[in-house]
Design a protein around this motif. Structure first.
Motif, mmCIF file in Angstrom:
data_model
loop_
_atom_site.group_PDB
_atom_site.id
_atom_site.type_symbol
_atom_site.label_atom_id
_atom_site.label_comp_id
_atom_site.label_asym_id
_atom_site.label_seq_id
_atom_site.Cartn_x
_atom_site.Cartn_y
_atom_site.Cartn_z
ATOM 1 N N ASN A 33 33.089 -9.465 -46.863
ATOM 2 C CA ASN A 33 31.809 -8.929 -46.410
ATOM 3 C C ASN A 33 31.973 -7.694 -45.529
ATOM 4 O O ASN A 33 30.973 -7.161 -45.044
ATOM 5 N N TRP A 34 33.200 -7.254 -45.313
ATOM 6 C CA TRP A 34 33.465 -6.111 -44.442
ATOM 7 C C TRP A 34 33.560 -4.823 -45.273
ATOM 8 O O TRP A 34 33.964 -4.839 -46.437
ATOM 9 N N ASP A 35 33.231 -3.687 -44.643
ATOM 10 C CA ASP A 35 33.472 -2.408 -45.305
ATOM 11 C C ASP A 35 34.859 -1.885 -44.935
ATOM 12 O O ASP A 35 35.631 -2.564 -44.246
ATOM 13 N N ASP A 36 35.171 -0.684 -45.400
ATOM 14 C CA ASP A 36 36.518 -0.139 -45.192
ATOM 15 C C ASP A 36 36.789 0.297 -43.762
ATOM 16 O O ASP A 36 37.927 0.627 -43.426
ATOM 17 N N HIS A 37 35.762 0.312 -42.918
ATOM 18 C CA HIS A 37 35.919 0.772 -41.535
ATOM 19 C C HIS A 37 35.791 -0.368 -40.523
ATOM 20 O O HIS A 37 35.599 -0.116 -39.333
ATOM 21 N N GLY A 38 35.877 -1.607 -40.978
ATOM 22 C CA GLY A 38 35.840 -2.735 -40.063
ATOM 23 C C GLY A 38 34.451 -3.128 -39.624
ATOM 24 O O GLY A 38 34.288 -3.755 -38.574
ATOM 25 N N ASN A 39 33.436 -2.784 -40.410
ATOM 26 C CA ASN A 39 32.071 -3.174 -40.088
ATOM 27 C C ASN A 39 31.498 -3.978 -41.249
ATOM 28 O O ASN A 39 32.121 -4.084 -42.315
ATOM 29 N N ILE A 40 30.319 -4.518 -41.051
ATOM 30 C CA ILE A 40 29.699 -5.313 -42.100
ATOM 31 C C ILE A 40 29.241 -4.406 -43.244
ATOM 32 O O ILE A 40 28.750 -3.295 -43.018
ATOM 33 N N ARG A 41 29.439 -4.857 -44.483
ATOM 34 C CA ARG A 41 28.968 -4.088 -45.640
ATOM 35 C C ARG A 41 27.453 -3.920 -45.571
ATOM 36 O O ARG A 41 26.728 -4.847 -45.197
ATOM 37 N N LEU A 42 26.978 -2.748 -45.941
ATOM 38 C CA LEU A 42 25.563 -2.451 -45.791
ATOM 39 C C LEU A 42 24.679 -3.343 -46.660
ATOM 40 O O LEU A 42 23.568 -3.705 -46.245
ATOM 41 N N ASP A 43 25.141 -3.712 -47.849
ATOM 42 C CA ASP A 43 24.310 -4.584 -48.690
ATOM 43 C C ASP A 43 24.185 -5.980 -48.078
ATOM 44 O O ASP A 43 23.113 -6.593 -48.108
ATOM 45 N N ILE A 44 25.264 -6.472 -47.498
ATOM 46 C CA ILE A 44 25.217 -7.767 -46.815
ATOM 47 C C ILE A 44 24.346 -7.665 -45.568
ATOM 48 O O ILE A 44 23.578 -8.578 -45.237
ATOM 49 N N LEU A 45 24.445 -6.551 -44.866
ATOM 50 C CA LEU A 45 23.672 -6.354 -43.652
ATOM 51 C C LEU A 45 22.179 -6.448 -43.916
ATOM 52 O O LEU A 45 21.440 -7.063 -43.136
ATOM 53 N N GLU A 46 21.715 -5.854 -44.996
ATOM 54 C CA GLU A 46 20.279 -5.855 -45.264
ATOM 55 C C GLU A 46 19.738 -7.264 -45.445
ATOM 56 O O GLU A 46 18.601 -7.563 -45.056
#
Length: 402
Positions: A33-46
């Motif tokens: 569920n993480w993106d390449d920069h260590g944050n939550i993926r935007l699709d999961i975030l929504e």
């Protein structure tokens, strides 16, 4: 003098805690569920943001009339601390930097028309934003008097030239607040800066690069910007010409404190992970939690966190009472930045190699914690603020307040 939370704020704390437990921590636990920069993926975030909205836990800093929660600063302190028990918590509630500070300052300073155009989409979560102030040398960093980016009058508008860097969230931002010099004379007048609003689709500016950092990163990273003739109509000026320093002080005062609120949540998370580990781990026939040296380490962390909570709440109470809380915010920022780093470092040490690995979230918190002594004014700057304040106030420095 009472320290118990009012029933409404305590109920809010429990609701946020339950949401983080039920929805955010399970998402954080799966690295897919993480993106390449260590944050939550935007699709999961929504998906998580939609759930937060449905539960009435959305945009706590924004006016209720515009769809926010309209929370006091004290109530925000309670909510943000609980939200950041997960590294992904604040962004799920629309109270992560830099949008959090931008929503707050636009709610307080923008005209109704500006709020319709620039604020409402942020509250609704339709766009993200950035605050463009910091510049490469010899431009302004902690000292806004050094800002070099120029805004020159052209007809019924302004032409912007210059550069900014380490602008958080710029690569994902649609709305920007820009601080530029409108008076070429020395900054001693304190009227040399003006704040402007612009959109990413306007011509005359570019993102030069996304600056690699120790990380992890907010969505949109930390970017270097170049302005080469960006034209901004005068209607997109925030407050009056020369009020730029006022805008920065109003925005950064509360924003520094909301950092502290979130950092306290991360520090408590680190301590909890360490306690869970030492409760189970044994060495040389002794459970780590039973070793005096280990208990002393965690006792110091618990002590530091509680001091940070009290300093943060005092500053929040002062702001809610209409005070500027400059020294109170500086004290909280200084202490909580150190407390977060000590909590992460101690937890990592106690968890050993596992703490250093990505099996635990501690390495993320540790890397993130190092920025705390730099962002929104380096620790040395805040110590100077406190020293100058004491020189003026002497024994009144420690007054309880009115």
């Amino acid at each position: 003098m009472g320290f118990a939370l009012p029933p409404g704020i305590e109920d809010l704390r429990l609701r946020v805690r339950a949401f983080v437990d039920d929805h955010v921590l399970p998402v954080e636990a799966d690295r897919a569920n993480w993106d390449d920069h260590g944050n939550i993926r935007l699709d999961i975030l929504e998906t998580l943001r939609a759930r937060a909205r449905a539960q009435g836990l959305w945009s706590p800093q924004a006016p209720a009339a515009r769809g926010g929660m309209g929370l006091s600063v004290v109530a925000r302190a309670v909510m943000y601390e609980e939200a950041n028990r997960s590294i992904f918590g604040p962004v799920c509630f629309n109270c992560a930097a830099p949008d959090d500070g931008n929503i707050d300052v636009l709610s307080r300073l923008a005209t109704p028309g500006q709020q319709d155009e620039w604020l409402q989409p942020l509250i609704d979560g339709k766009v993200r934003s950035a605050f463009a102030m910091t510049e490469p040398a010899p431009g302004g960093g902690s000292d806004p008097g050094m800002i070099q980016t120029r805004a020159e009058r052209v007809g019924d508008g302004w032409r912007i030239t210059g550069g900014k860097w380490f602008i958080t969230g710029a690569a994902e931002a649609a709305h920007f607040i820009l601080i530029a010099r409108t008076d070429p004379t020395p900054a001693e007048t304190r009227r040399h800066l003006t704040a402007f609003l612009f959109h990413r689709d306007q011509p005359g500016w570019e993102i030069v690069r996304r600056i690699p950092i120790m990380g992890p990163e907010e969505h949109g990273g930390h970017c270097e910007l170049r302005f080469d003739g960006l034209e901004i109509p005068d209607r997109n000026r925030l407050l009056s010409v020369g009020d730029g320093l006022k805008v920065t002080q109003i925005r950064l005062g509360t924003a520094r404190l909301t950092h502290c609120m979130r950092w306290l949540g991360l520090a408590k998370r680190a301590m909890g992970i360490a306690q869970d580990y030492i409760d189970e781990r044994t060495g040389f026939g002794v459970r780590l939690a039973d070793r005096e040296s280990v208990r002393l380490m965690l006792g110091q962390v618990a002590h530091d966190i509680q001091i940070g909570r009290l300093l943060t709440m005092h500053a929040a109470w002062t702001l809610d009472g209409g005070g500027f809380a400059r020294k109170e915010v500086s004290m909280a920022k200084l202490h909580v930045a150190d407390a977060l780093h000590r909590a992460a470092d101690t937890a990592m040490q106690l968890c050993g190699a596992k703490g250093y690995s990505t099996d635990l979230i501690l390495e993320w918190i540790y890397r993130y914690a190092r920025q705390a002594r730099l962002v929104d004014g380096a620790s040395e700057v805040h110590r100077m603020v406190l020293a100058d304040t004491y020189a003026r106030e002497r024994d009144d420095f420690w007054q309880w307040g009115t």
